[in-house]
Design a protein around this motif. Structure first.
Motif, PDB file in Angstrom:
ATOM      1  N   GLY A 112       0.832  -1.192   0.000  1.00  0.00           N
ATOM      2  CA  GLY A 112       0.000   0.000   0.000  1.00  0.00           C
ATOM      3  C   GLY A 112       0.869   1.245   0.000  1.00  0.00           C
ATOM      4  N   GLN A 113       0.237   2.399   0.172  1.00  0.00           N
ATOM      5  CA  GLN A 113       0.984   3.654   0.136  1.00  0.00           C
ATOM      6  C   GLN A 113       1.964   3.782   1.298  1.00  0.00           C
ATOM      7  N   GLN A 114       1.621   3.236   2.465  1.00  0.00           N
ATOM      8  CA  GLN A 114       2.550   3.289   3.594  1.00  0.00           C
ATOM      9  C   GLN A 114       3.795   2.453   3.311  1.00  0.00           C
ATOM     10  N   THR A 115       3.610   1.304   2.660  1.00  0.00           N
ATOM     11  CA  THR A 115       4.760   0.470   2.315  1.00  0.00           C
ATOM     12  C   THR A 115       5.648   1.174   1.295  1.00  0.00           C
ATOM     13  N   ARG A 116       5.046   1.816   0.304  1.00  0.00           N
ATOM     14  CA  ARG A 116       5.828   2.574  -0.677  1.00  0.00           C
ATOM     15  C   ARG A 116       6.597   3.707   0.005  1.00  0.00           C
ATOM     16  N   GLN A 117       5.949   4.344   0.968  1.00  0.00           N
ATOM     17  CA  GLN A 117       6.601   5.415   1.722  1.00  0.00           C
ATOM     18  C   GLN A 117       7.807   4.869   2.486  1.00  0.00           C
ATOM     19  N   GLY A 118       7.629   3.709   3.123  1.00  0.00           N
ATOM     20  CA  GLY A 118       8.726   3.096   3.855  1.00  0.00           C
ATOM     21  C   GLY A 118       9.864   2.664   2.949  1.00  0.00           C
ATOM     22  N   LEU A 119       9.533   2.083   1.799  1.00  0.00           N
ATOM     23  CA  LEU A 119      10.565   1.670   0.849  1.00  0.00           C
ATOM     24  C   LEU A 119      11.353   2.874   0.350  1.00  0.00           C
ATOM     25  N   CYS A 120      10.654   3.968   0.106  1.00  0.00           N
ATOM     26  CA  CYS A 120      11.323   5.194  -0.332  1.00  0.00           C
ATOM     27  C   CYS A 120      12.299   5.674   0.739  1.00  0.00           C
ATOM     28  N   ALA A 121      11.859   5.645   2.002  1.00  0.00           N
ATOM     29  CA  ALA A 121      12.724   6.067   3.104  1.00  0.00           C
ATOM     30  C   ALA A 121      13.948   5.162   3.218  1.00  0.00           C
ATOM     31  N   PHE A 122      13.741   3.859   3.075  1.00  0.00           N
ATOM     32  CA  PHE A 122      14.873   2.937   3.155  1.00  0.00           C
ATOM     33  C   PHE A 122      15.857   3.190   2.019  1.00  0.00           C
TER      34      PHE A 122
END
Length: 266
Positions: A84-94
């Protein structure tokens, strides 16, 4: 310095009014799309290839990636195997932390390899080192492509926080500023005072001409880092940098006046 900041803010505002897009400062990151993965890329016997799961279908590889991000305190939503969008946000941060090209793409082989590498190499977030920013080893960095804030101390990542920056037409300005000290409590907008007065968090509440803000910290002009009860994964503010109420309290107790860099574009 304040005169320079005010002058720059005025120039940016004038440029926006004229429809001119200001160039990003030299120190801003370049957001580069991740290289396209080959369908038959060799990833080794211990690293499965992430597959694009059907909508609503859980992917065990995505779930493992979410668990690794949770281990490091990178906000990425529930470990349910669904991108979801939260996972994409986390992947971007990583990707920002690990030096990969910064983007909000789904999990790919390159990112999964790096997650597994970091999982084996580090036991907690503050062991992960990053380069200095404009010669500063301790700073706050807001990456707007990720909608994420990073607190770095002595070149070690201490905390990753989700944020929501300015919408189109009210963009949060790129630049290098100084994050001011916290003004404690709720500041209630003259437009929406009742919704703010109902908040039970905070020591006191004031009425201001700005939006509802908890623990506001000035960045430049009318741009603040502040707590909010609404911090979506996309830009939603009028230029301020929203963080959650709990994260705002954490910043108050742990982050003093210091440099803040704002880069990237959503």
């Amino acid at each position: 310095m304040n005169m320079q900041i005010a002058r720059r803010a005025t120039v940016v505002a004038m440029a926006a009014g004229l429809g001119i897009t200001a160039a990003a400062p030299a120190f801003a990151e370049t957001t580069v799309p991740a290289p396209k993965e080959l369908a038959n890329a060799a990833v080794g016997p211990t690293v499965p290839v992430p597959q694009e799961a059907r909508r609503g279908e859980s992917d065990p590889v995505v779930k493992r990636a979410q668990q690794i991000m949770a281990k490091f305190g990178i906000p990425a939503g529930p470990a349910d195997g669904i991108t979801g969008q939260q996972t994409r946000q986390g992947l971007c941060a990583f990707r920002r932390i690990s030096g990969l090209p910064v983007n909000r793409y789904s999990l790919n082989t390159e990112t999964y390899r790096k997650l597994v590498e970091y999982d084996n190499k580090y036991s907690r977030l503050n062991q992960i080192g990053v380069s200095s920013f404009q010669g500063k080893s301790t700073f706050v960095h807001v990456q707007q492509a990720c909608q994420t804030m990073f607190y770095v101390k002595d070149k070690k990542v201490q905390r990753v926080l989700p944020v929501s920056t300015g919408v189109r037409g009210h963009e949060t300005p790129f630049g290098y500023y100084t994050l001011a000290n916290t003004t404690r409590g709720w500041y209630c907008s003259t437009l929406y005072p009742e919704s703010c007065r109902k908040q039970t968090t905070g020591e006191f509440a004031y009425i201001s001409n700005f939006g509802n803000m908890y623990n506001p910290r000035q960045v430049v002009g009318a741009i603040f880092v502040h707590g909010s009860t609404s911090v979506p994964t996309y830009p939603a503010s009028h230029g301020c940098i929203r963080v959650t109420v709990n994260d705002s309290d954490w910043l108050y107790h742990n982050v003093d006046r210091m440099p803040i860099f704002i880069t990237g574009k959503y």
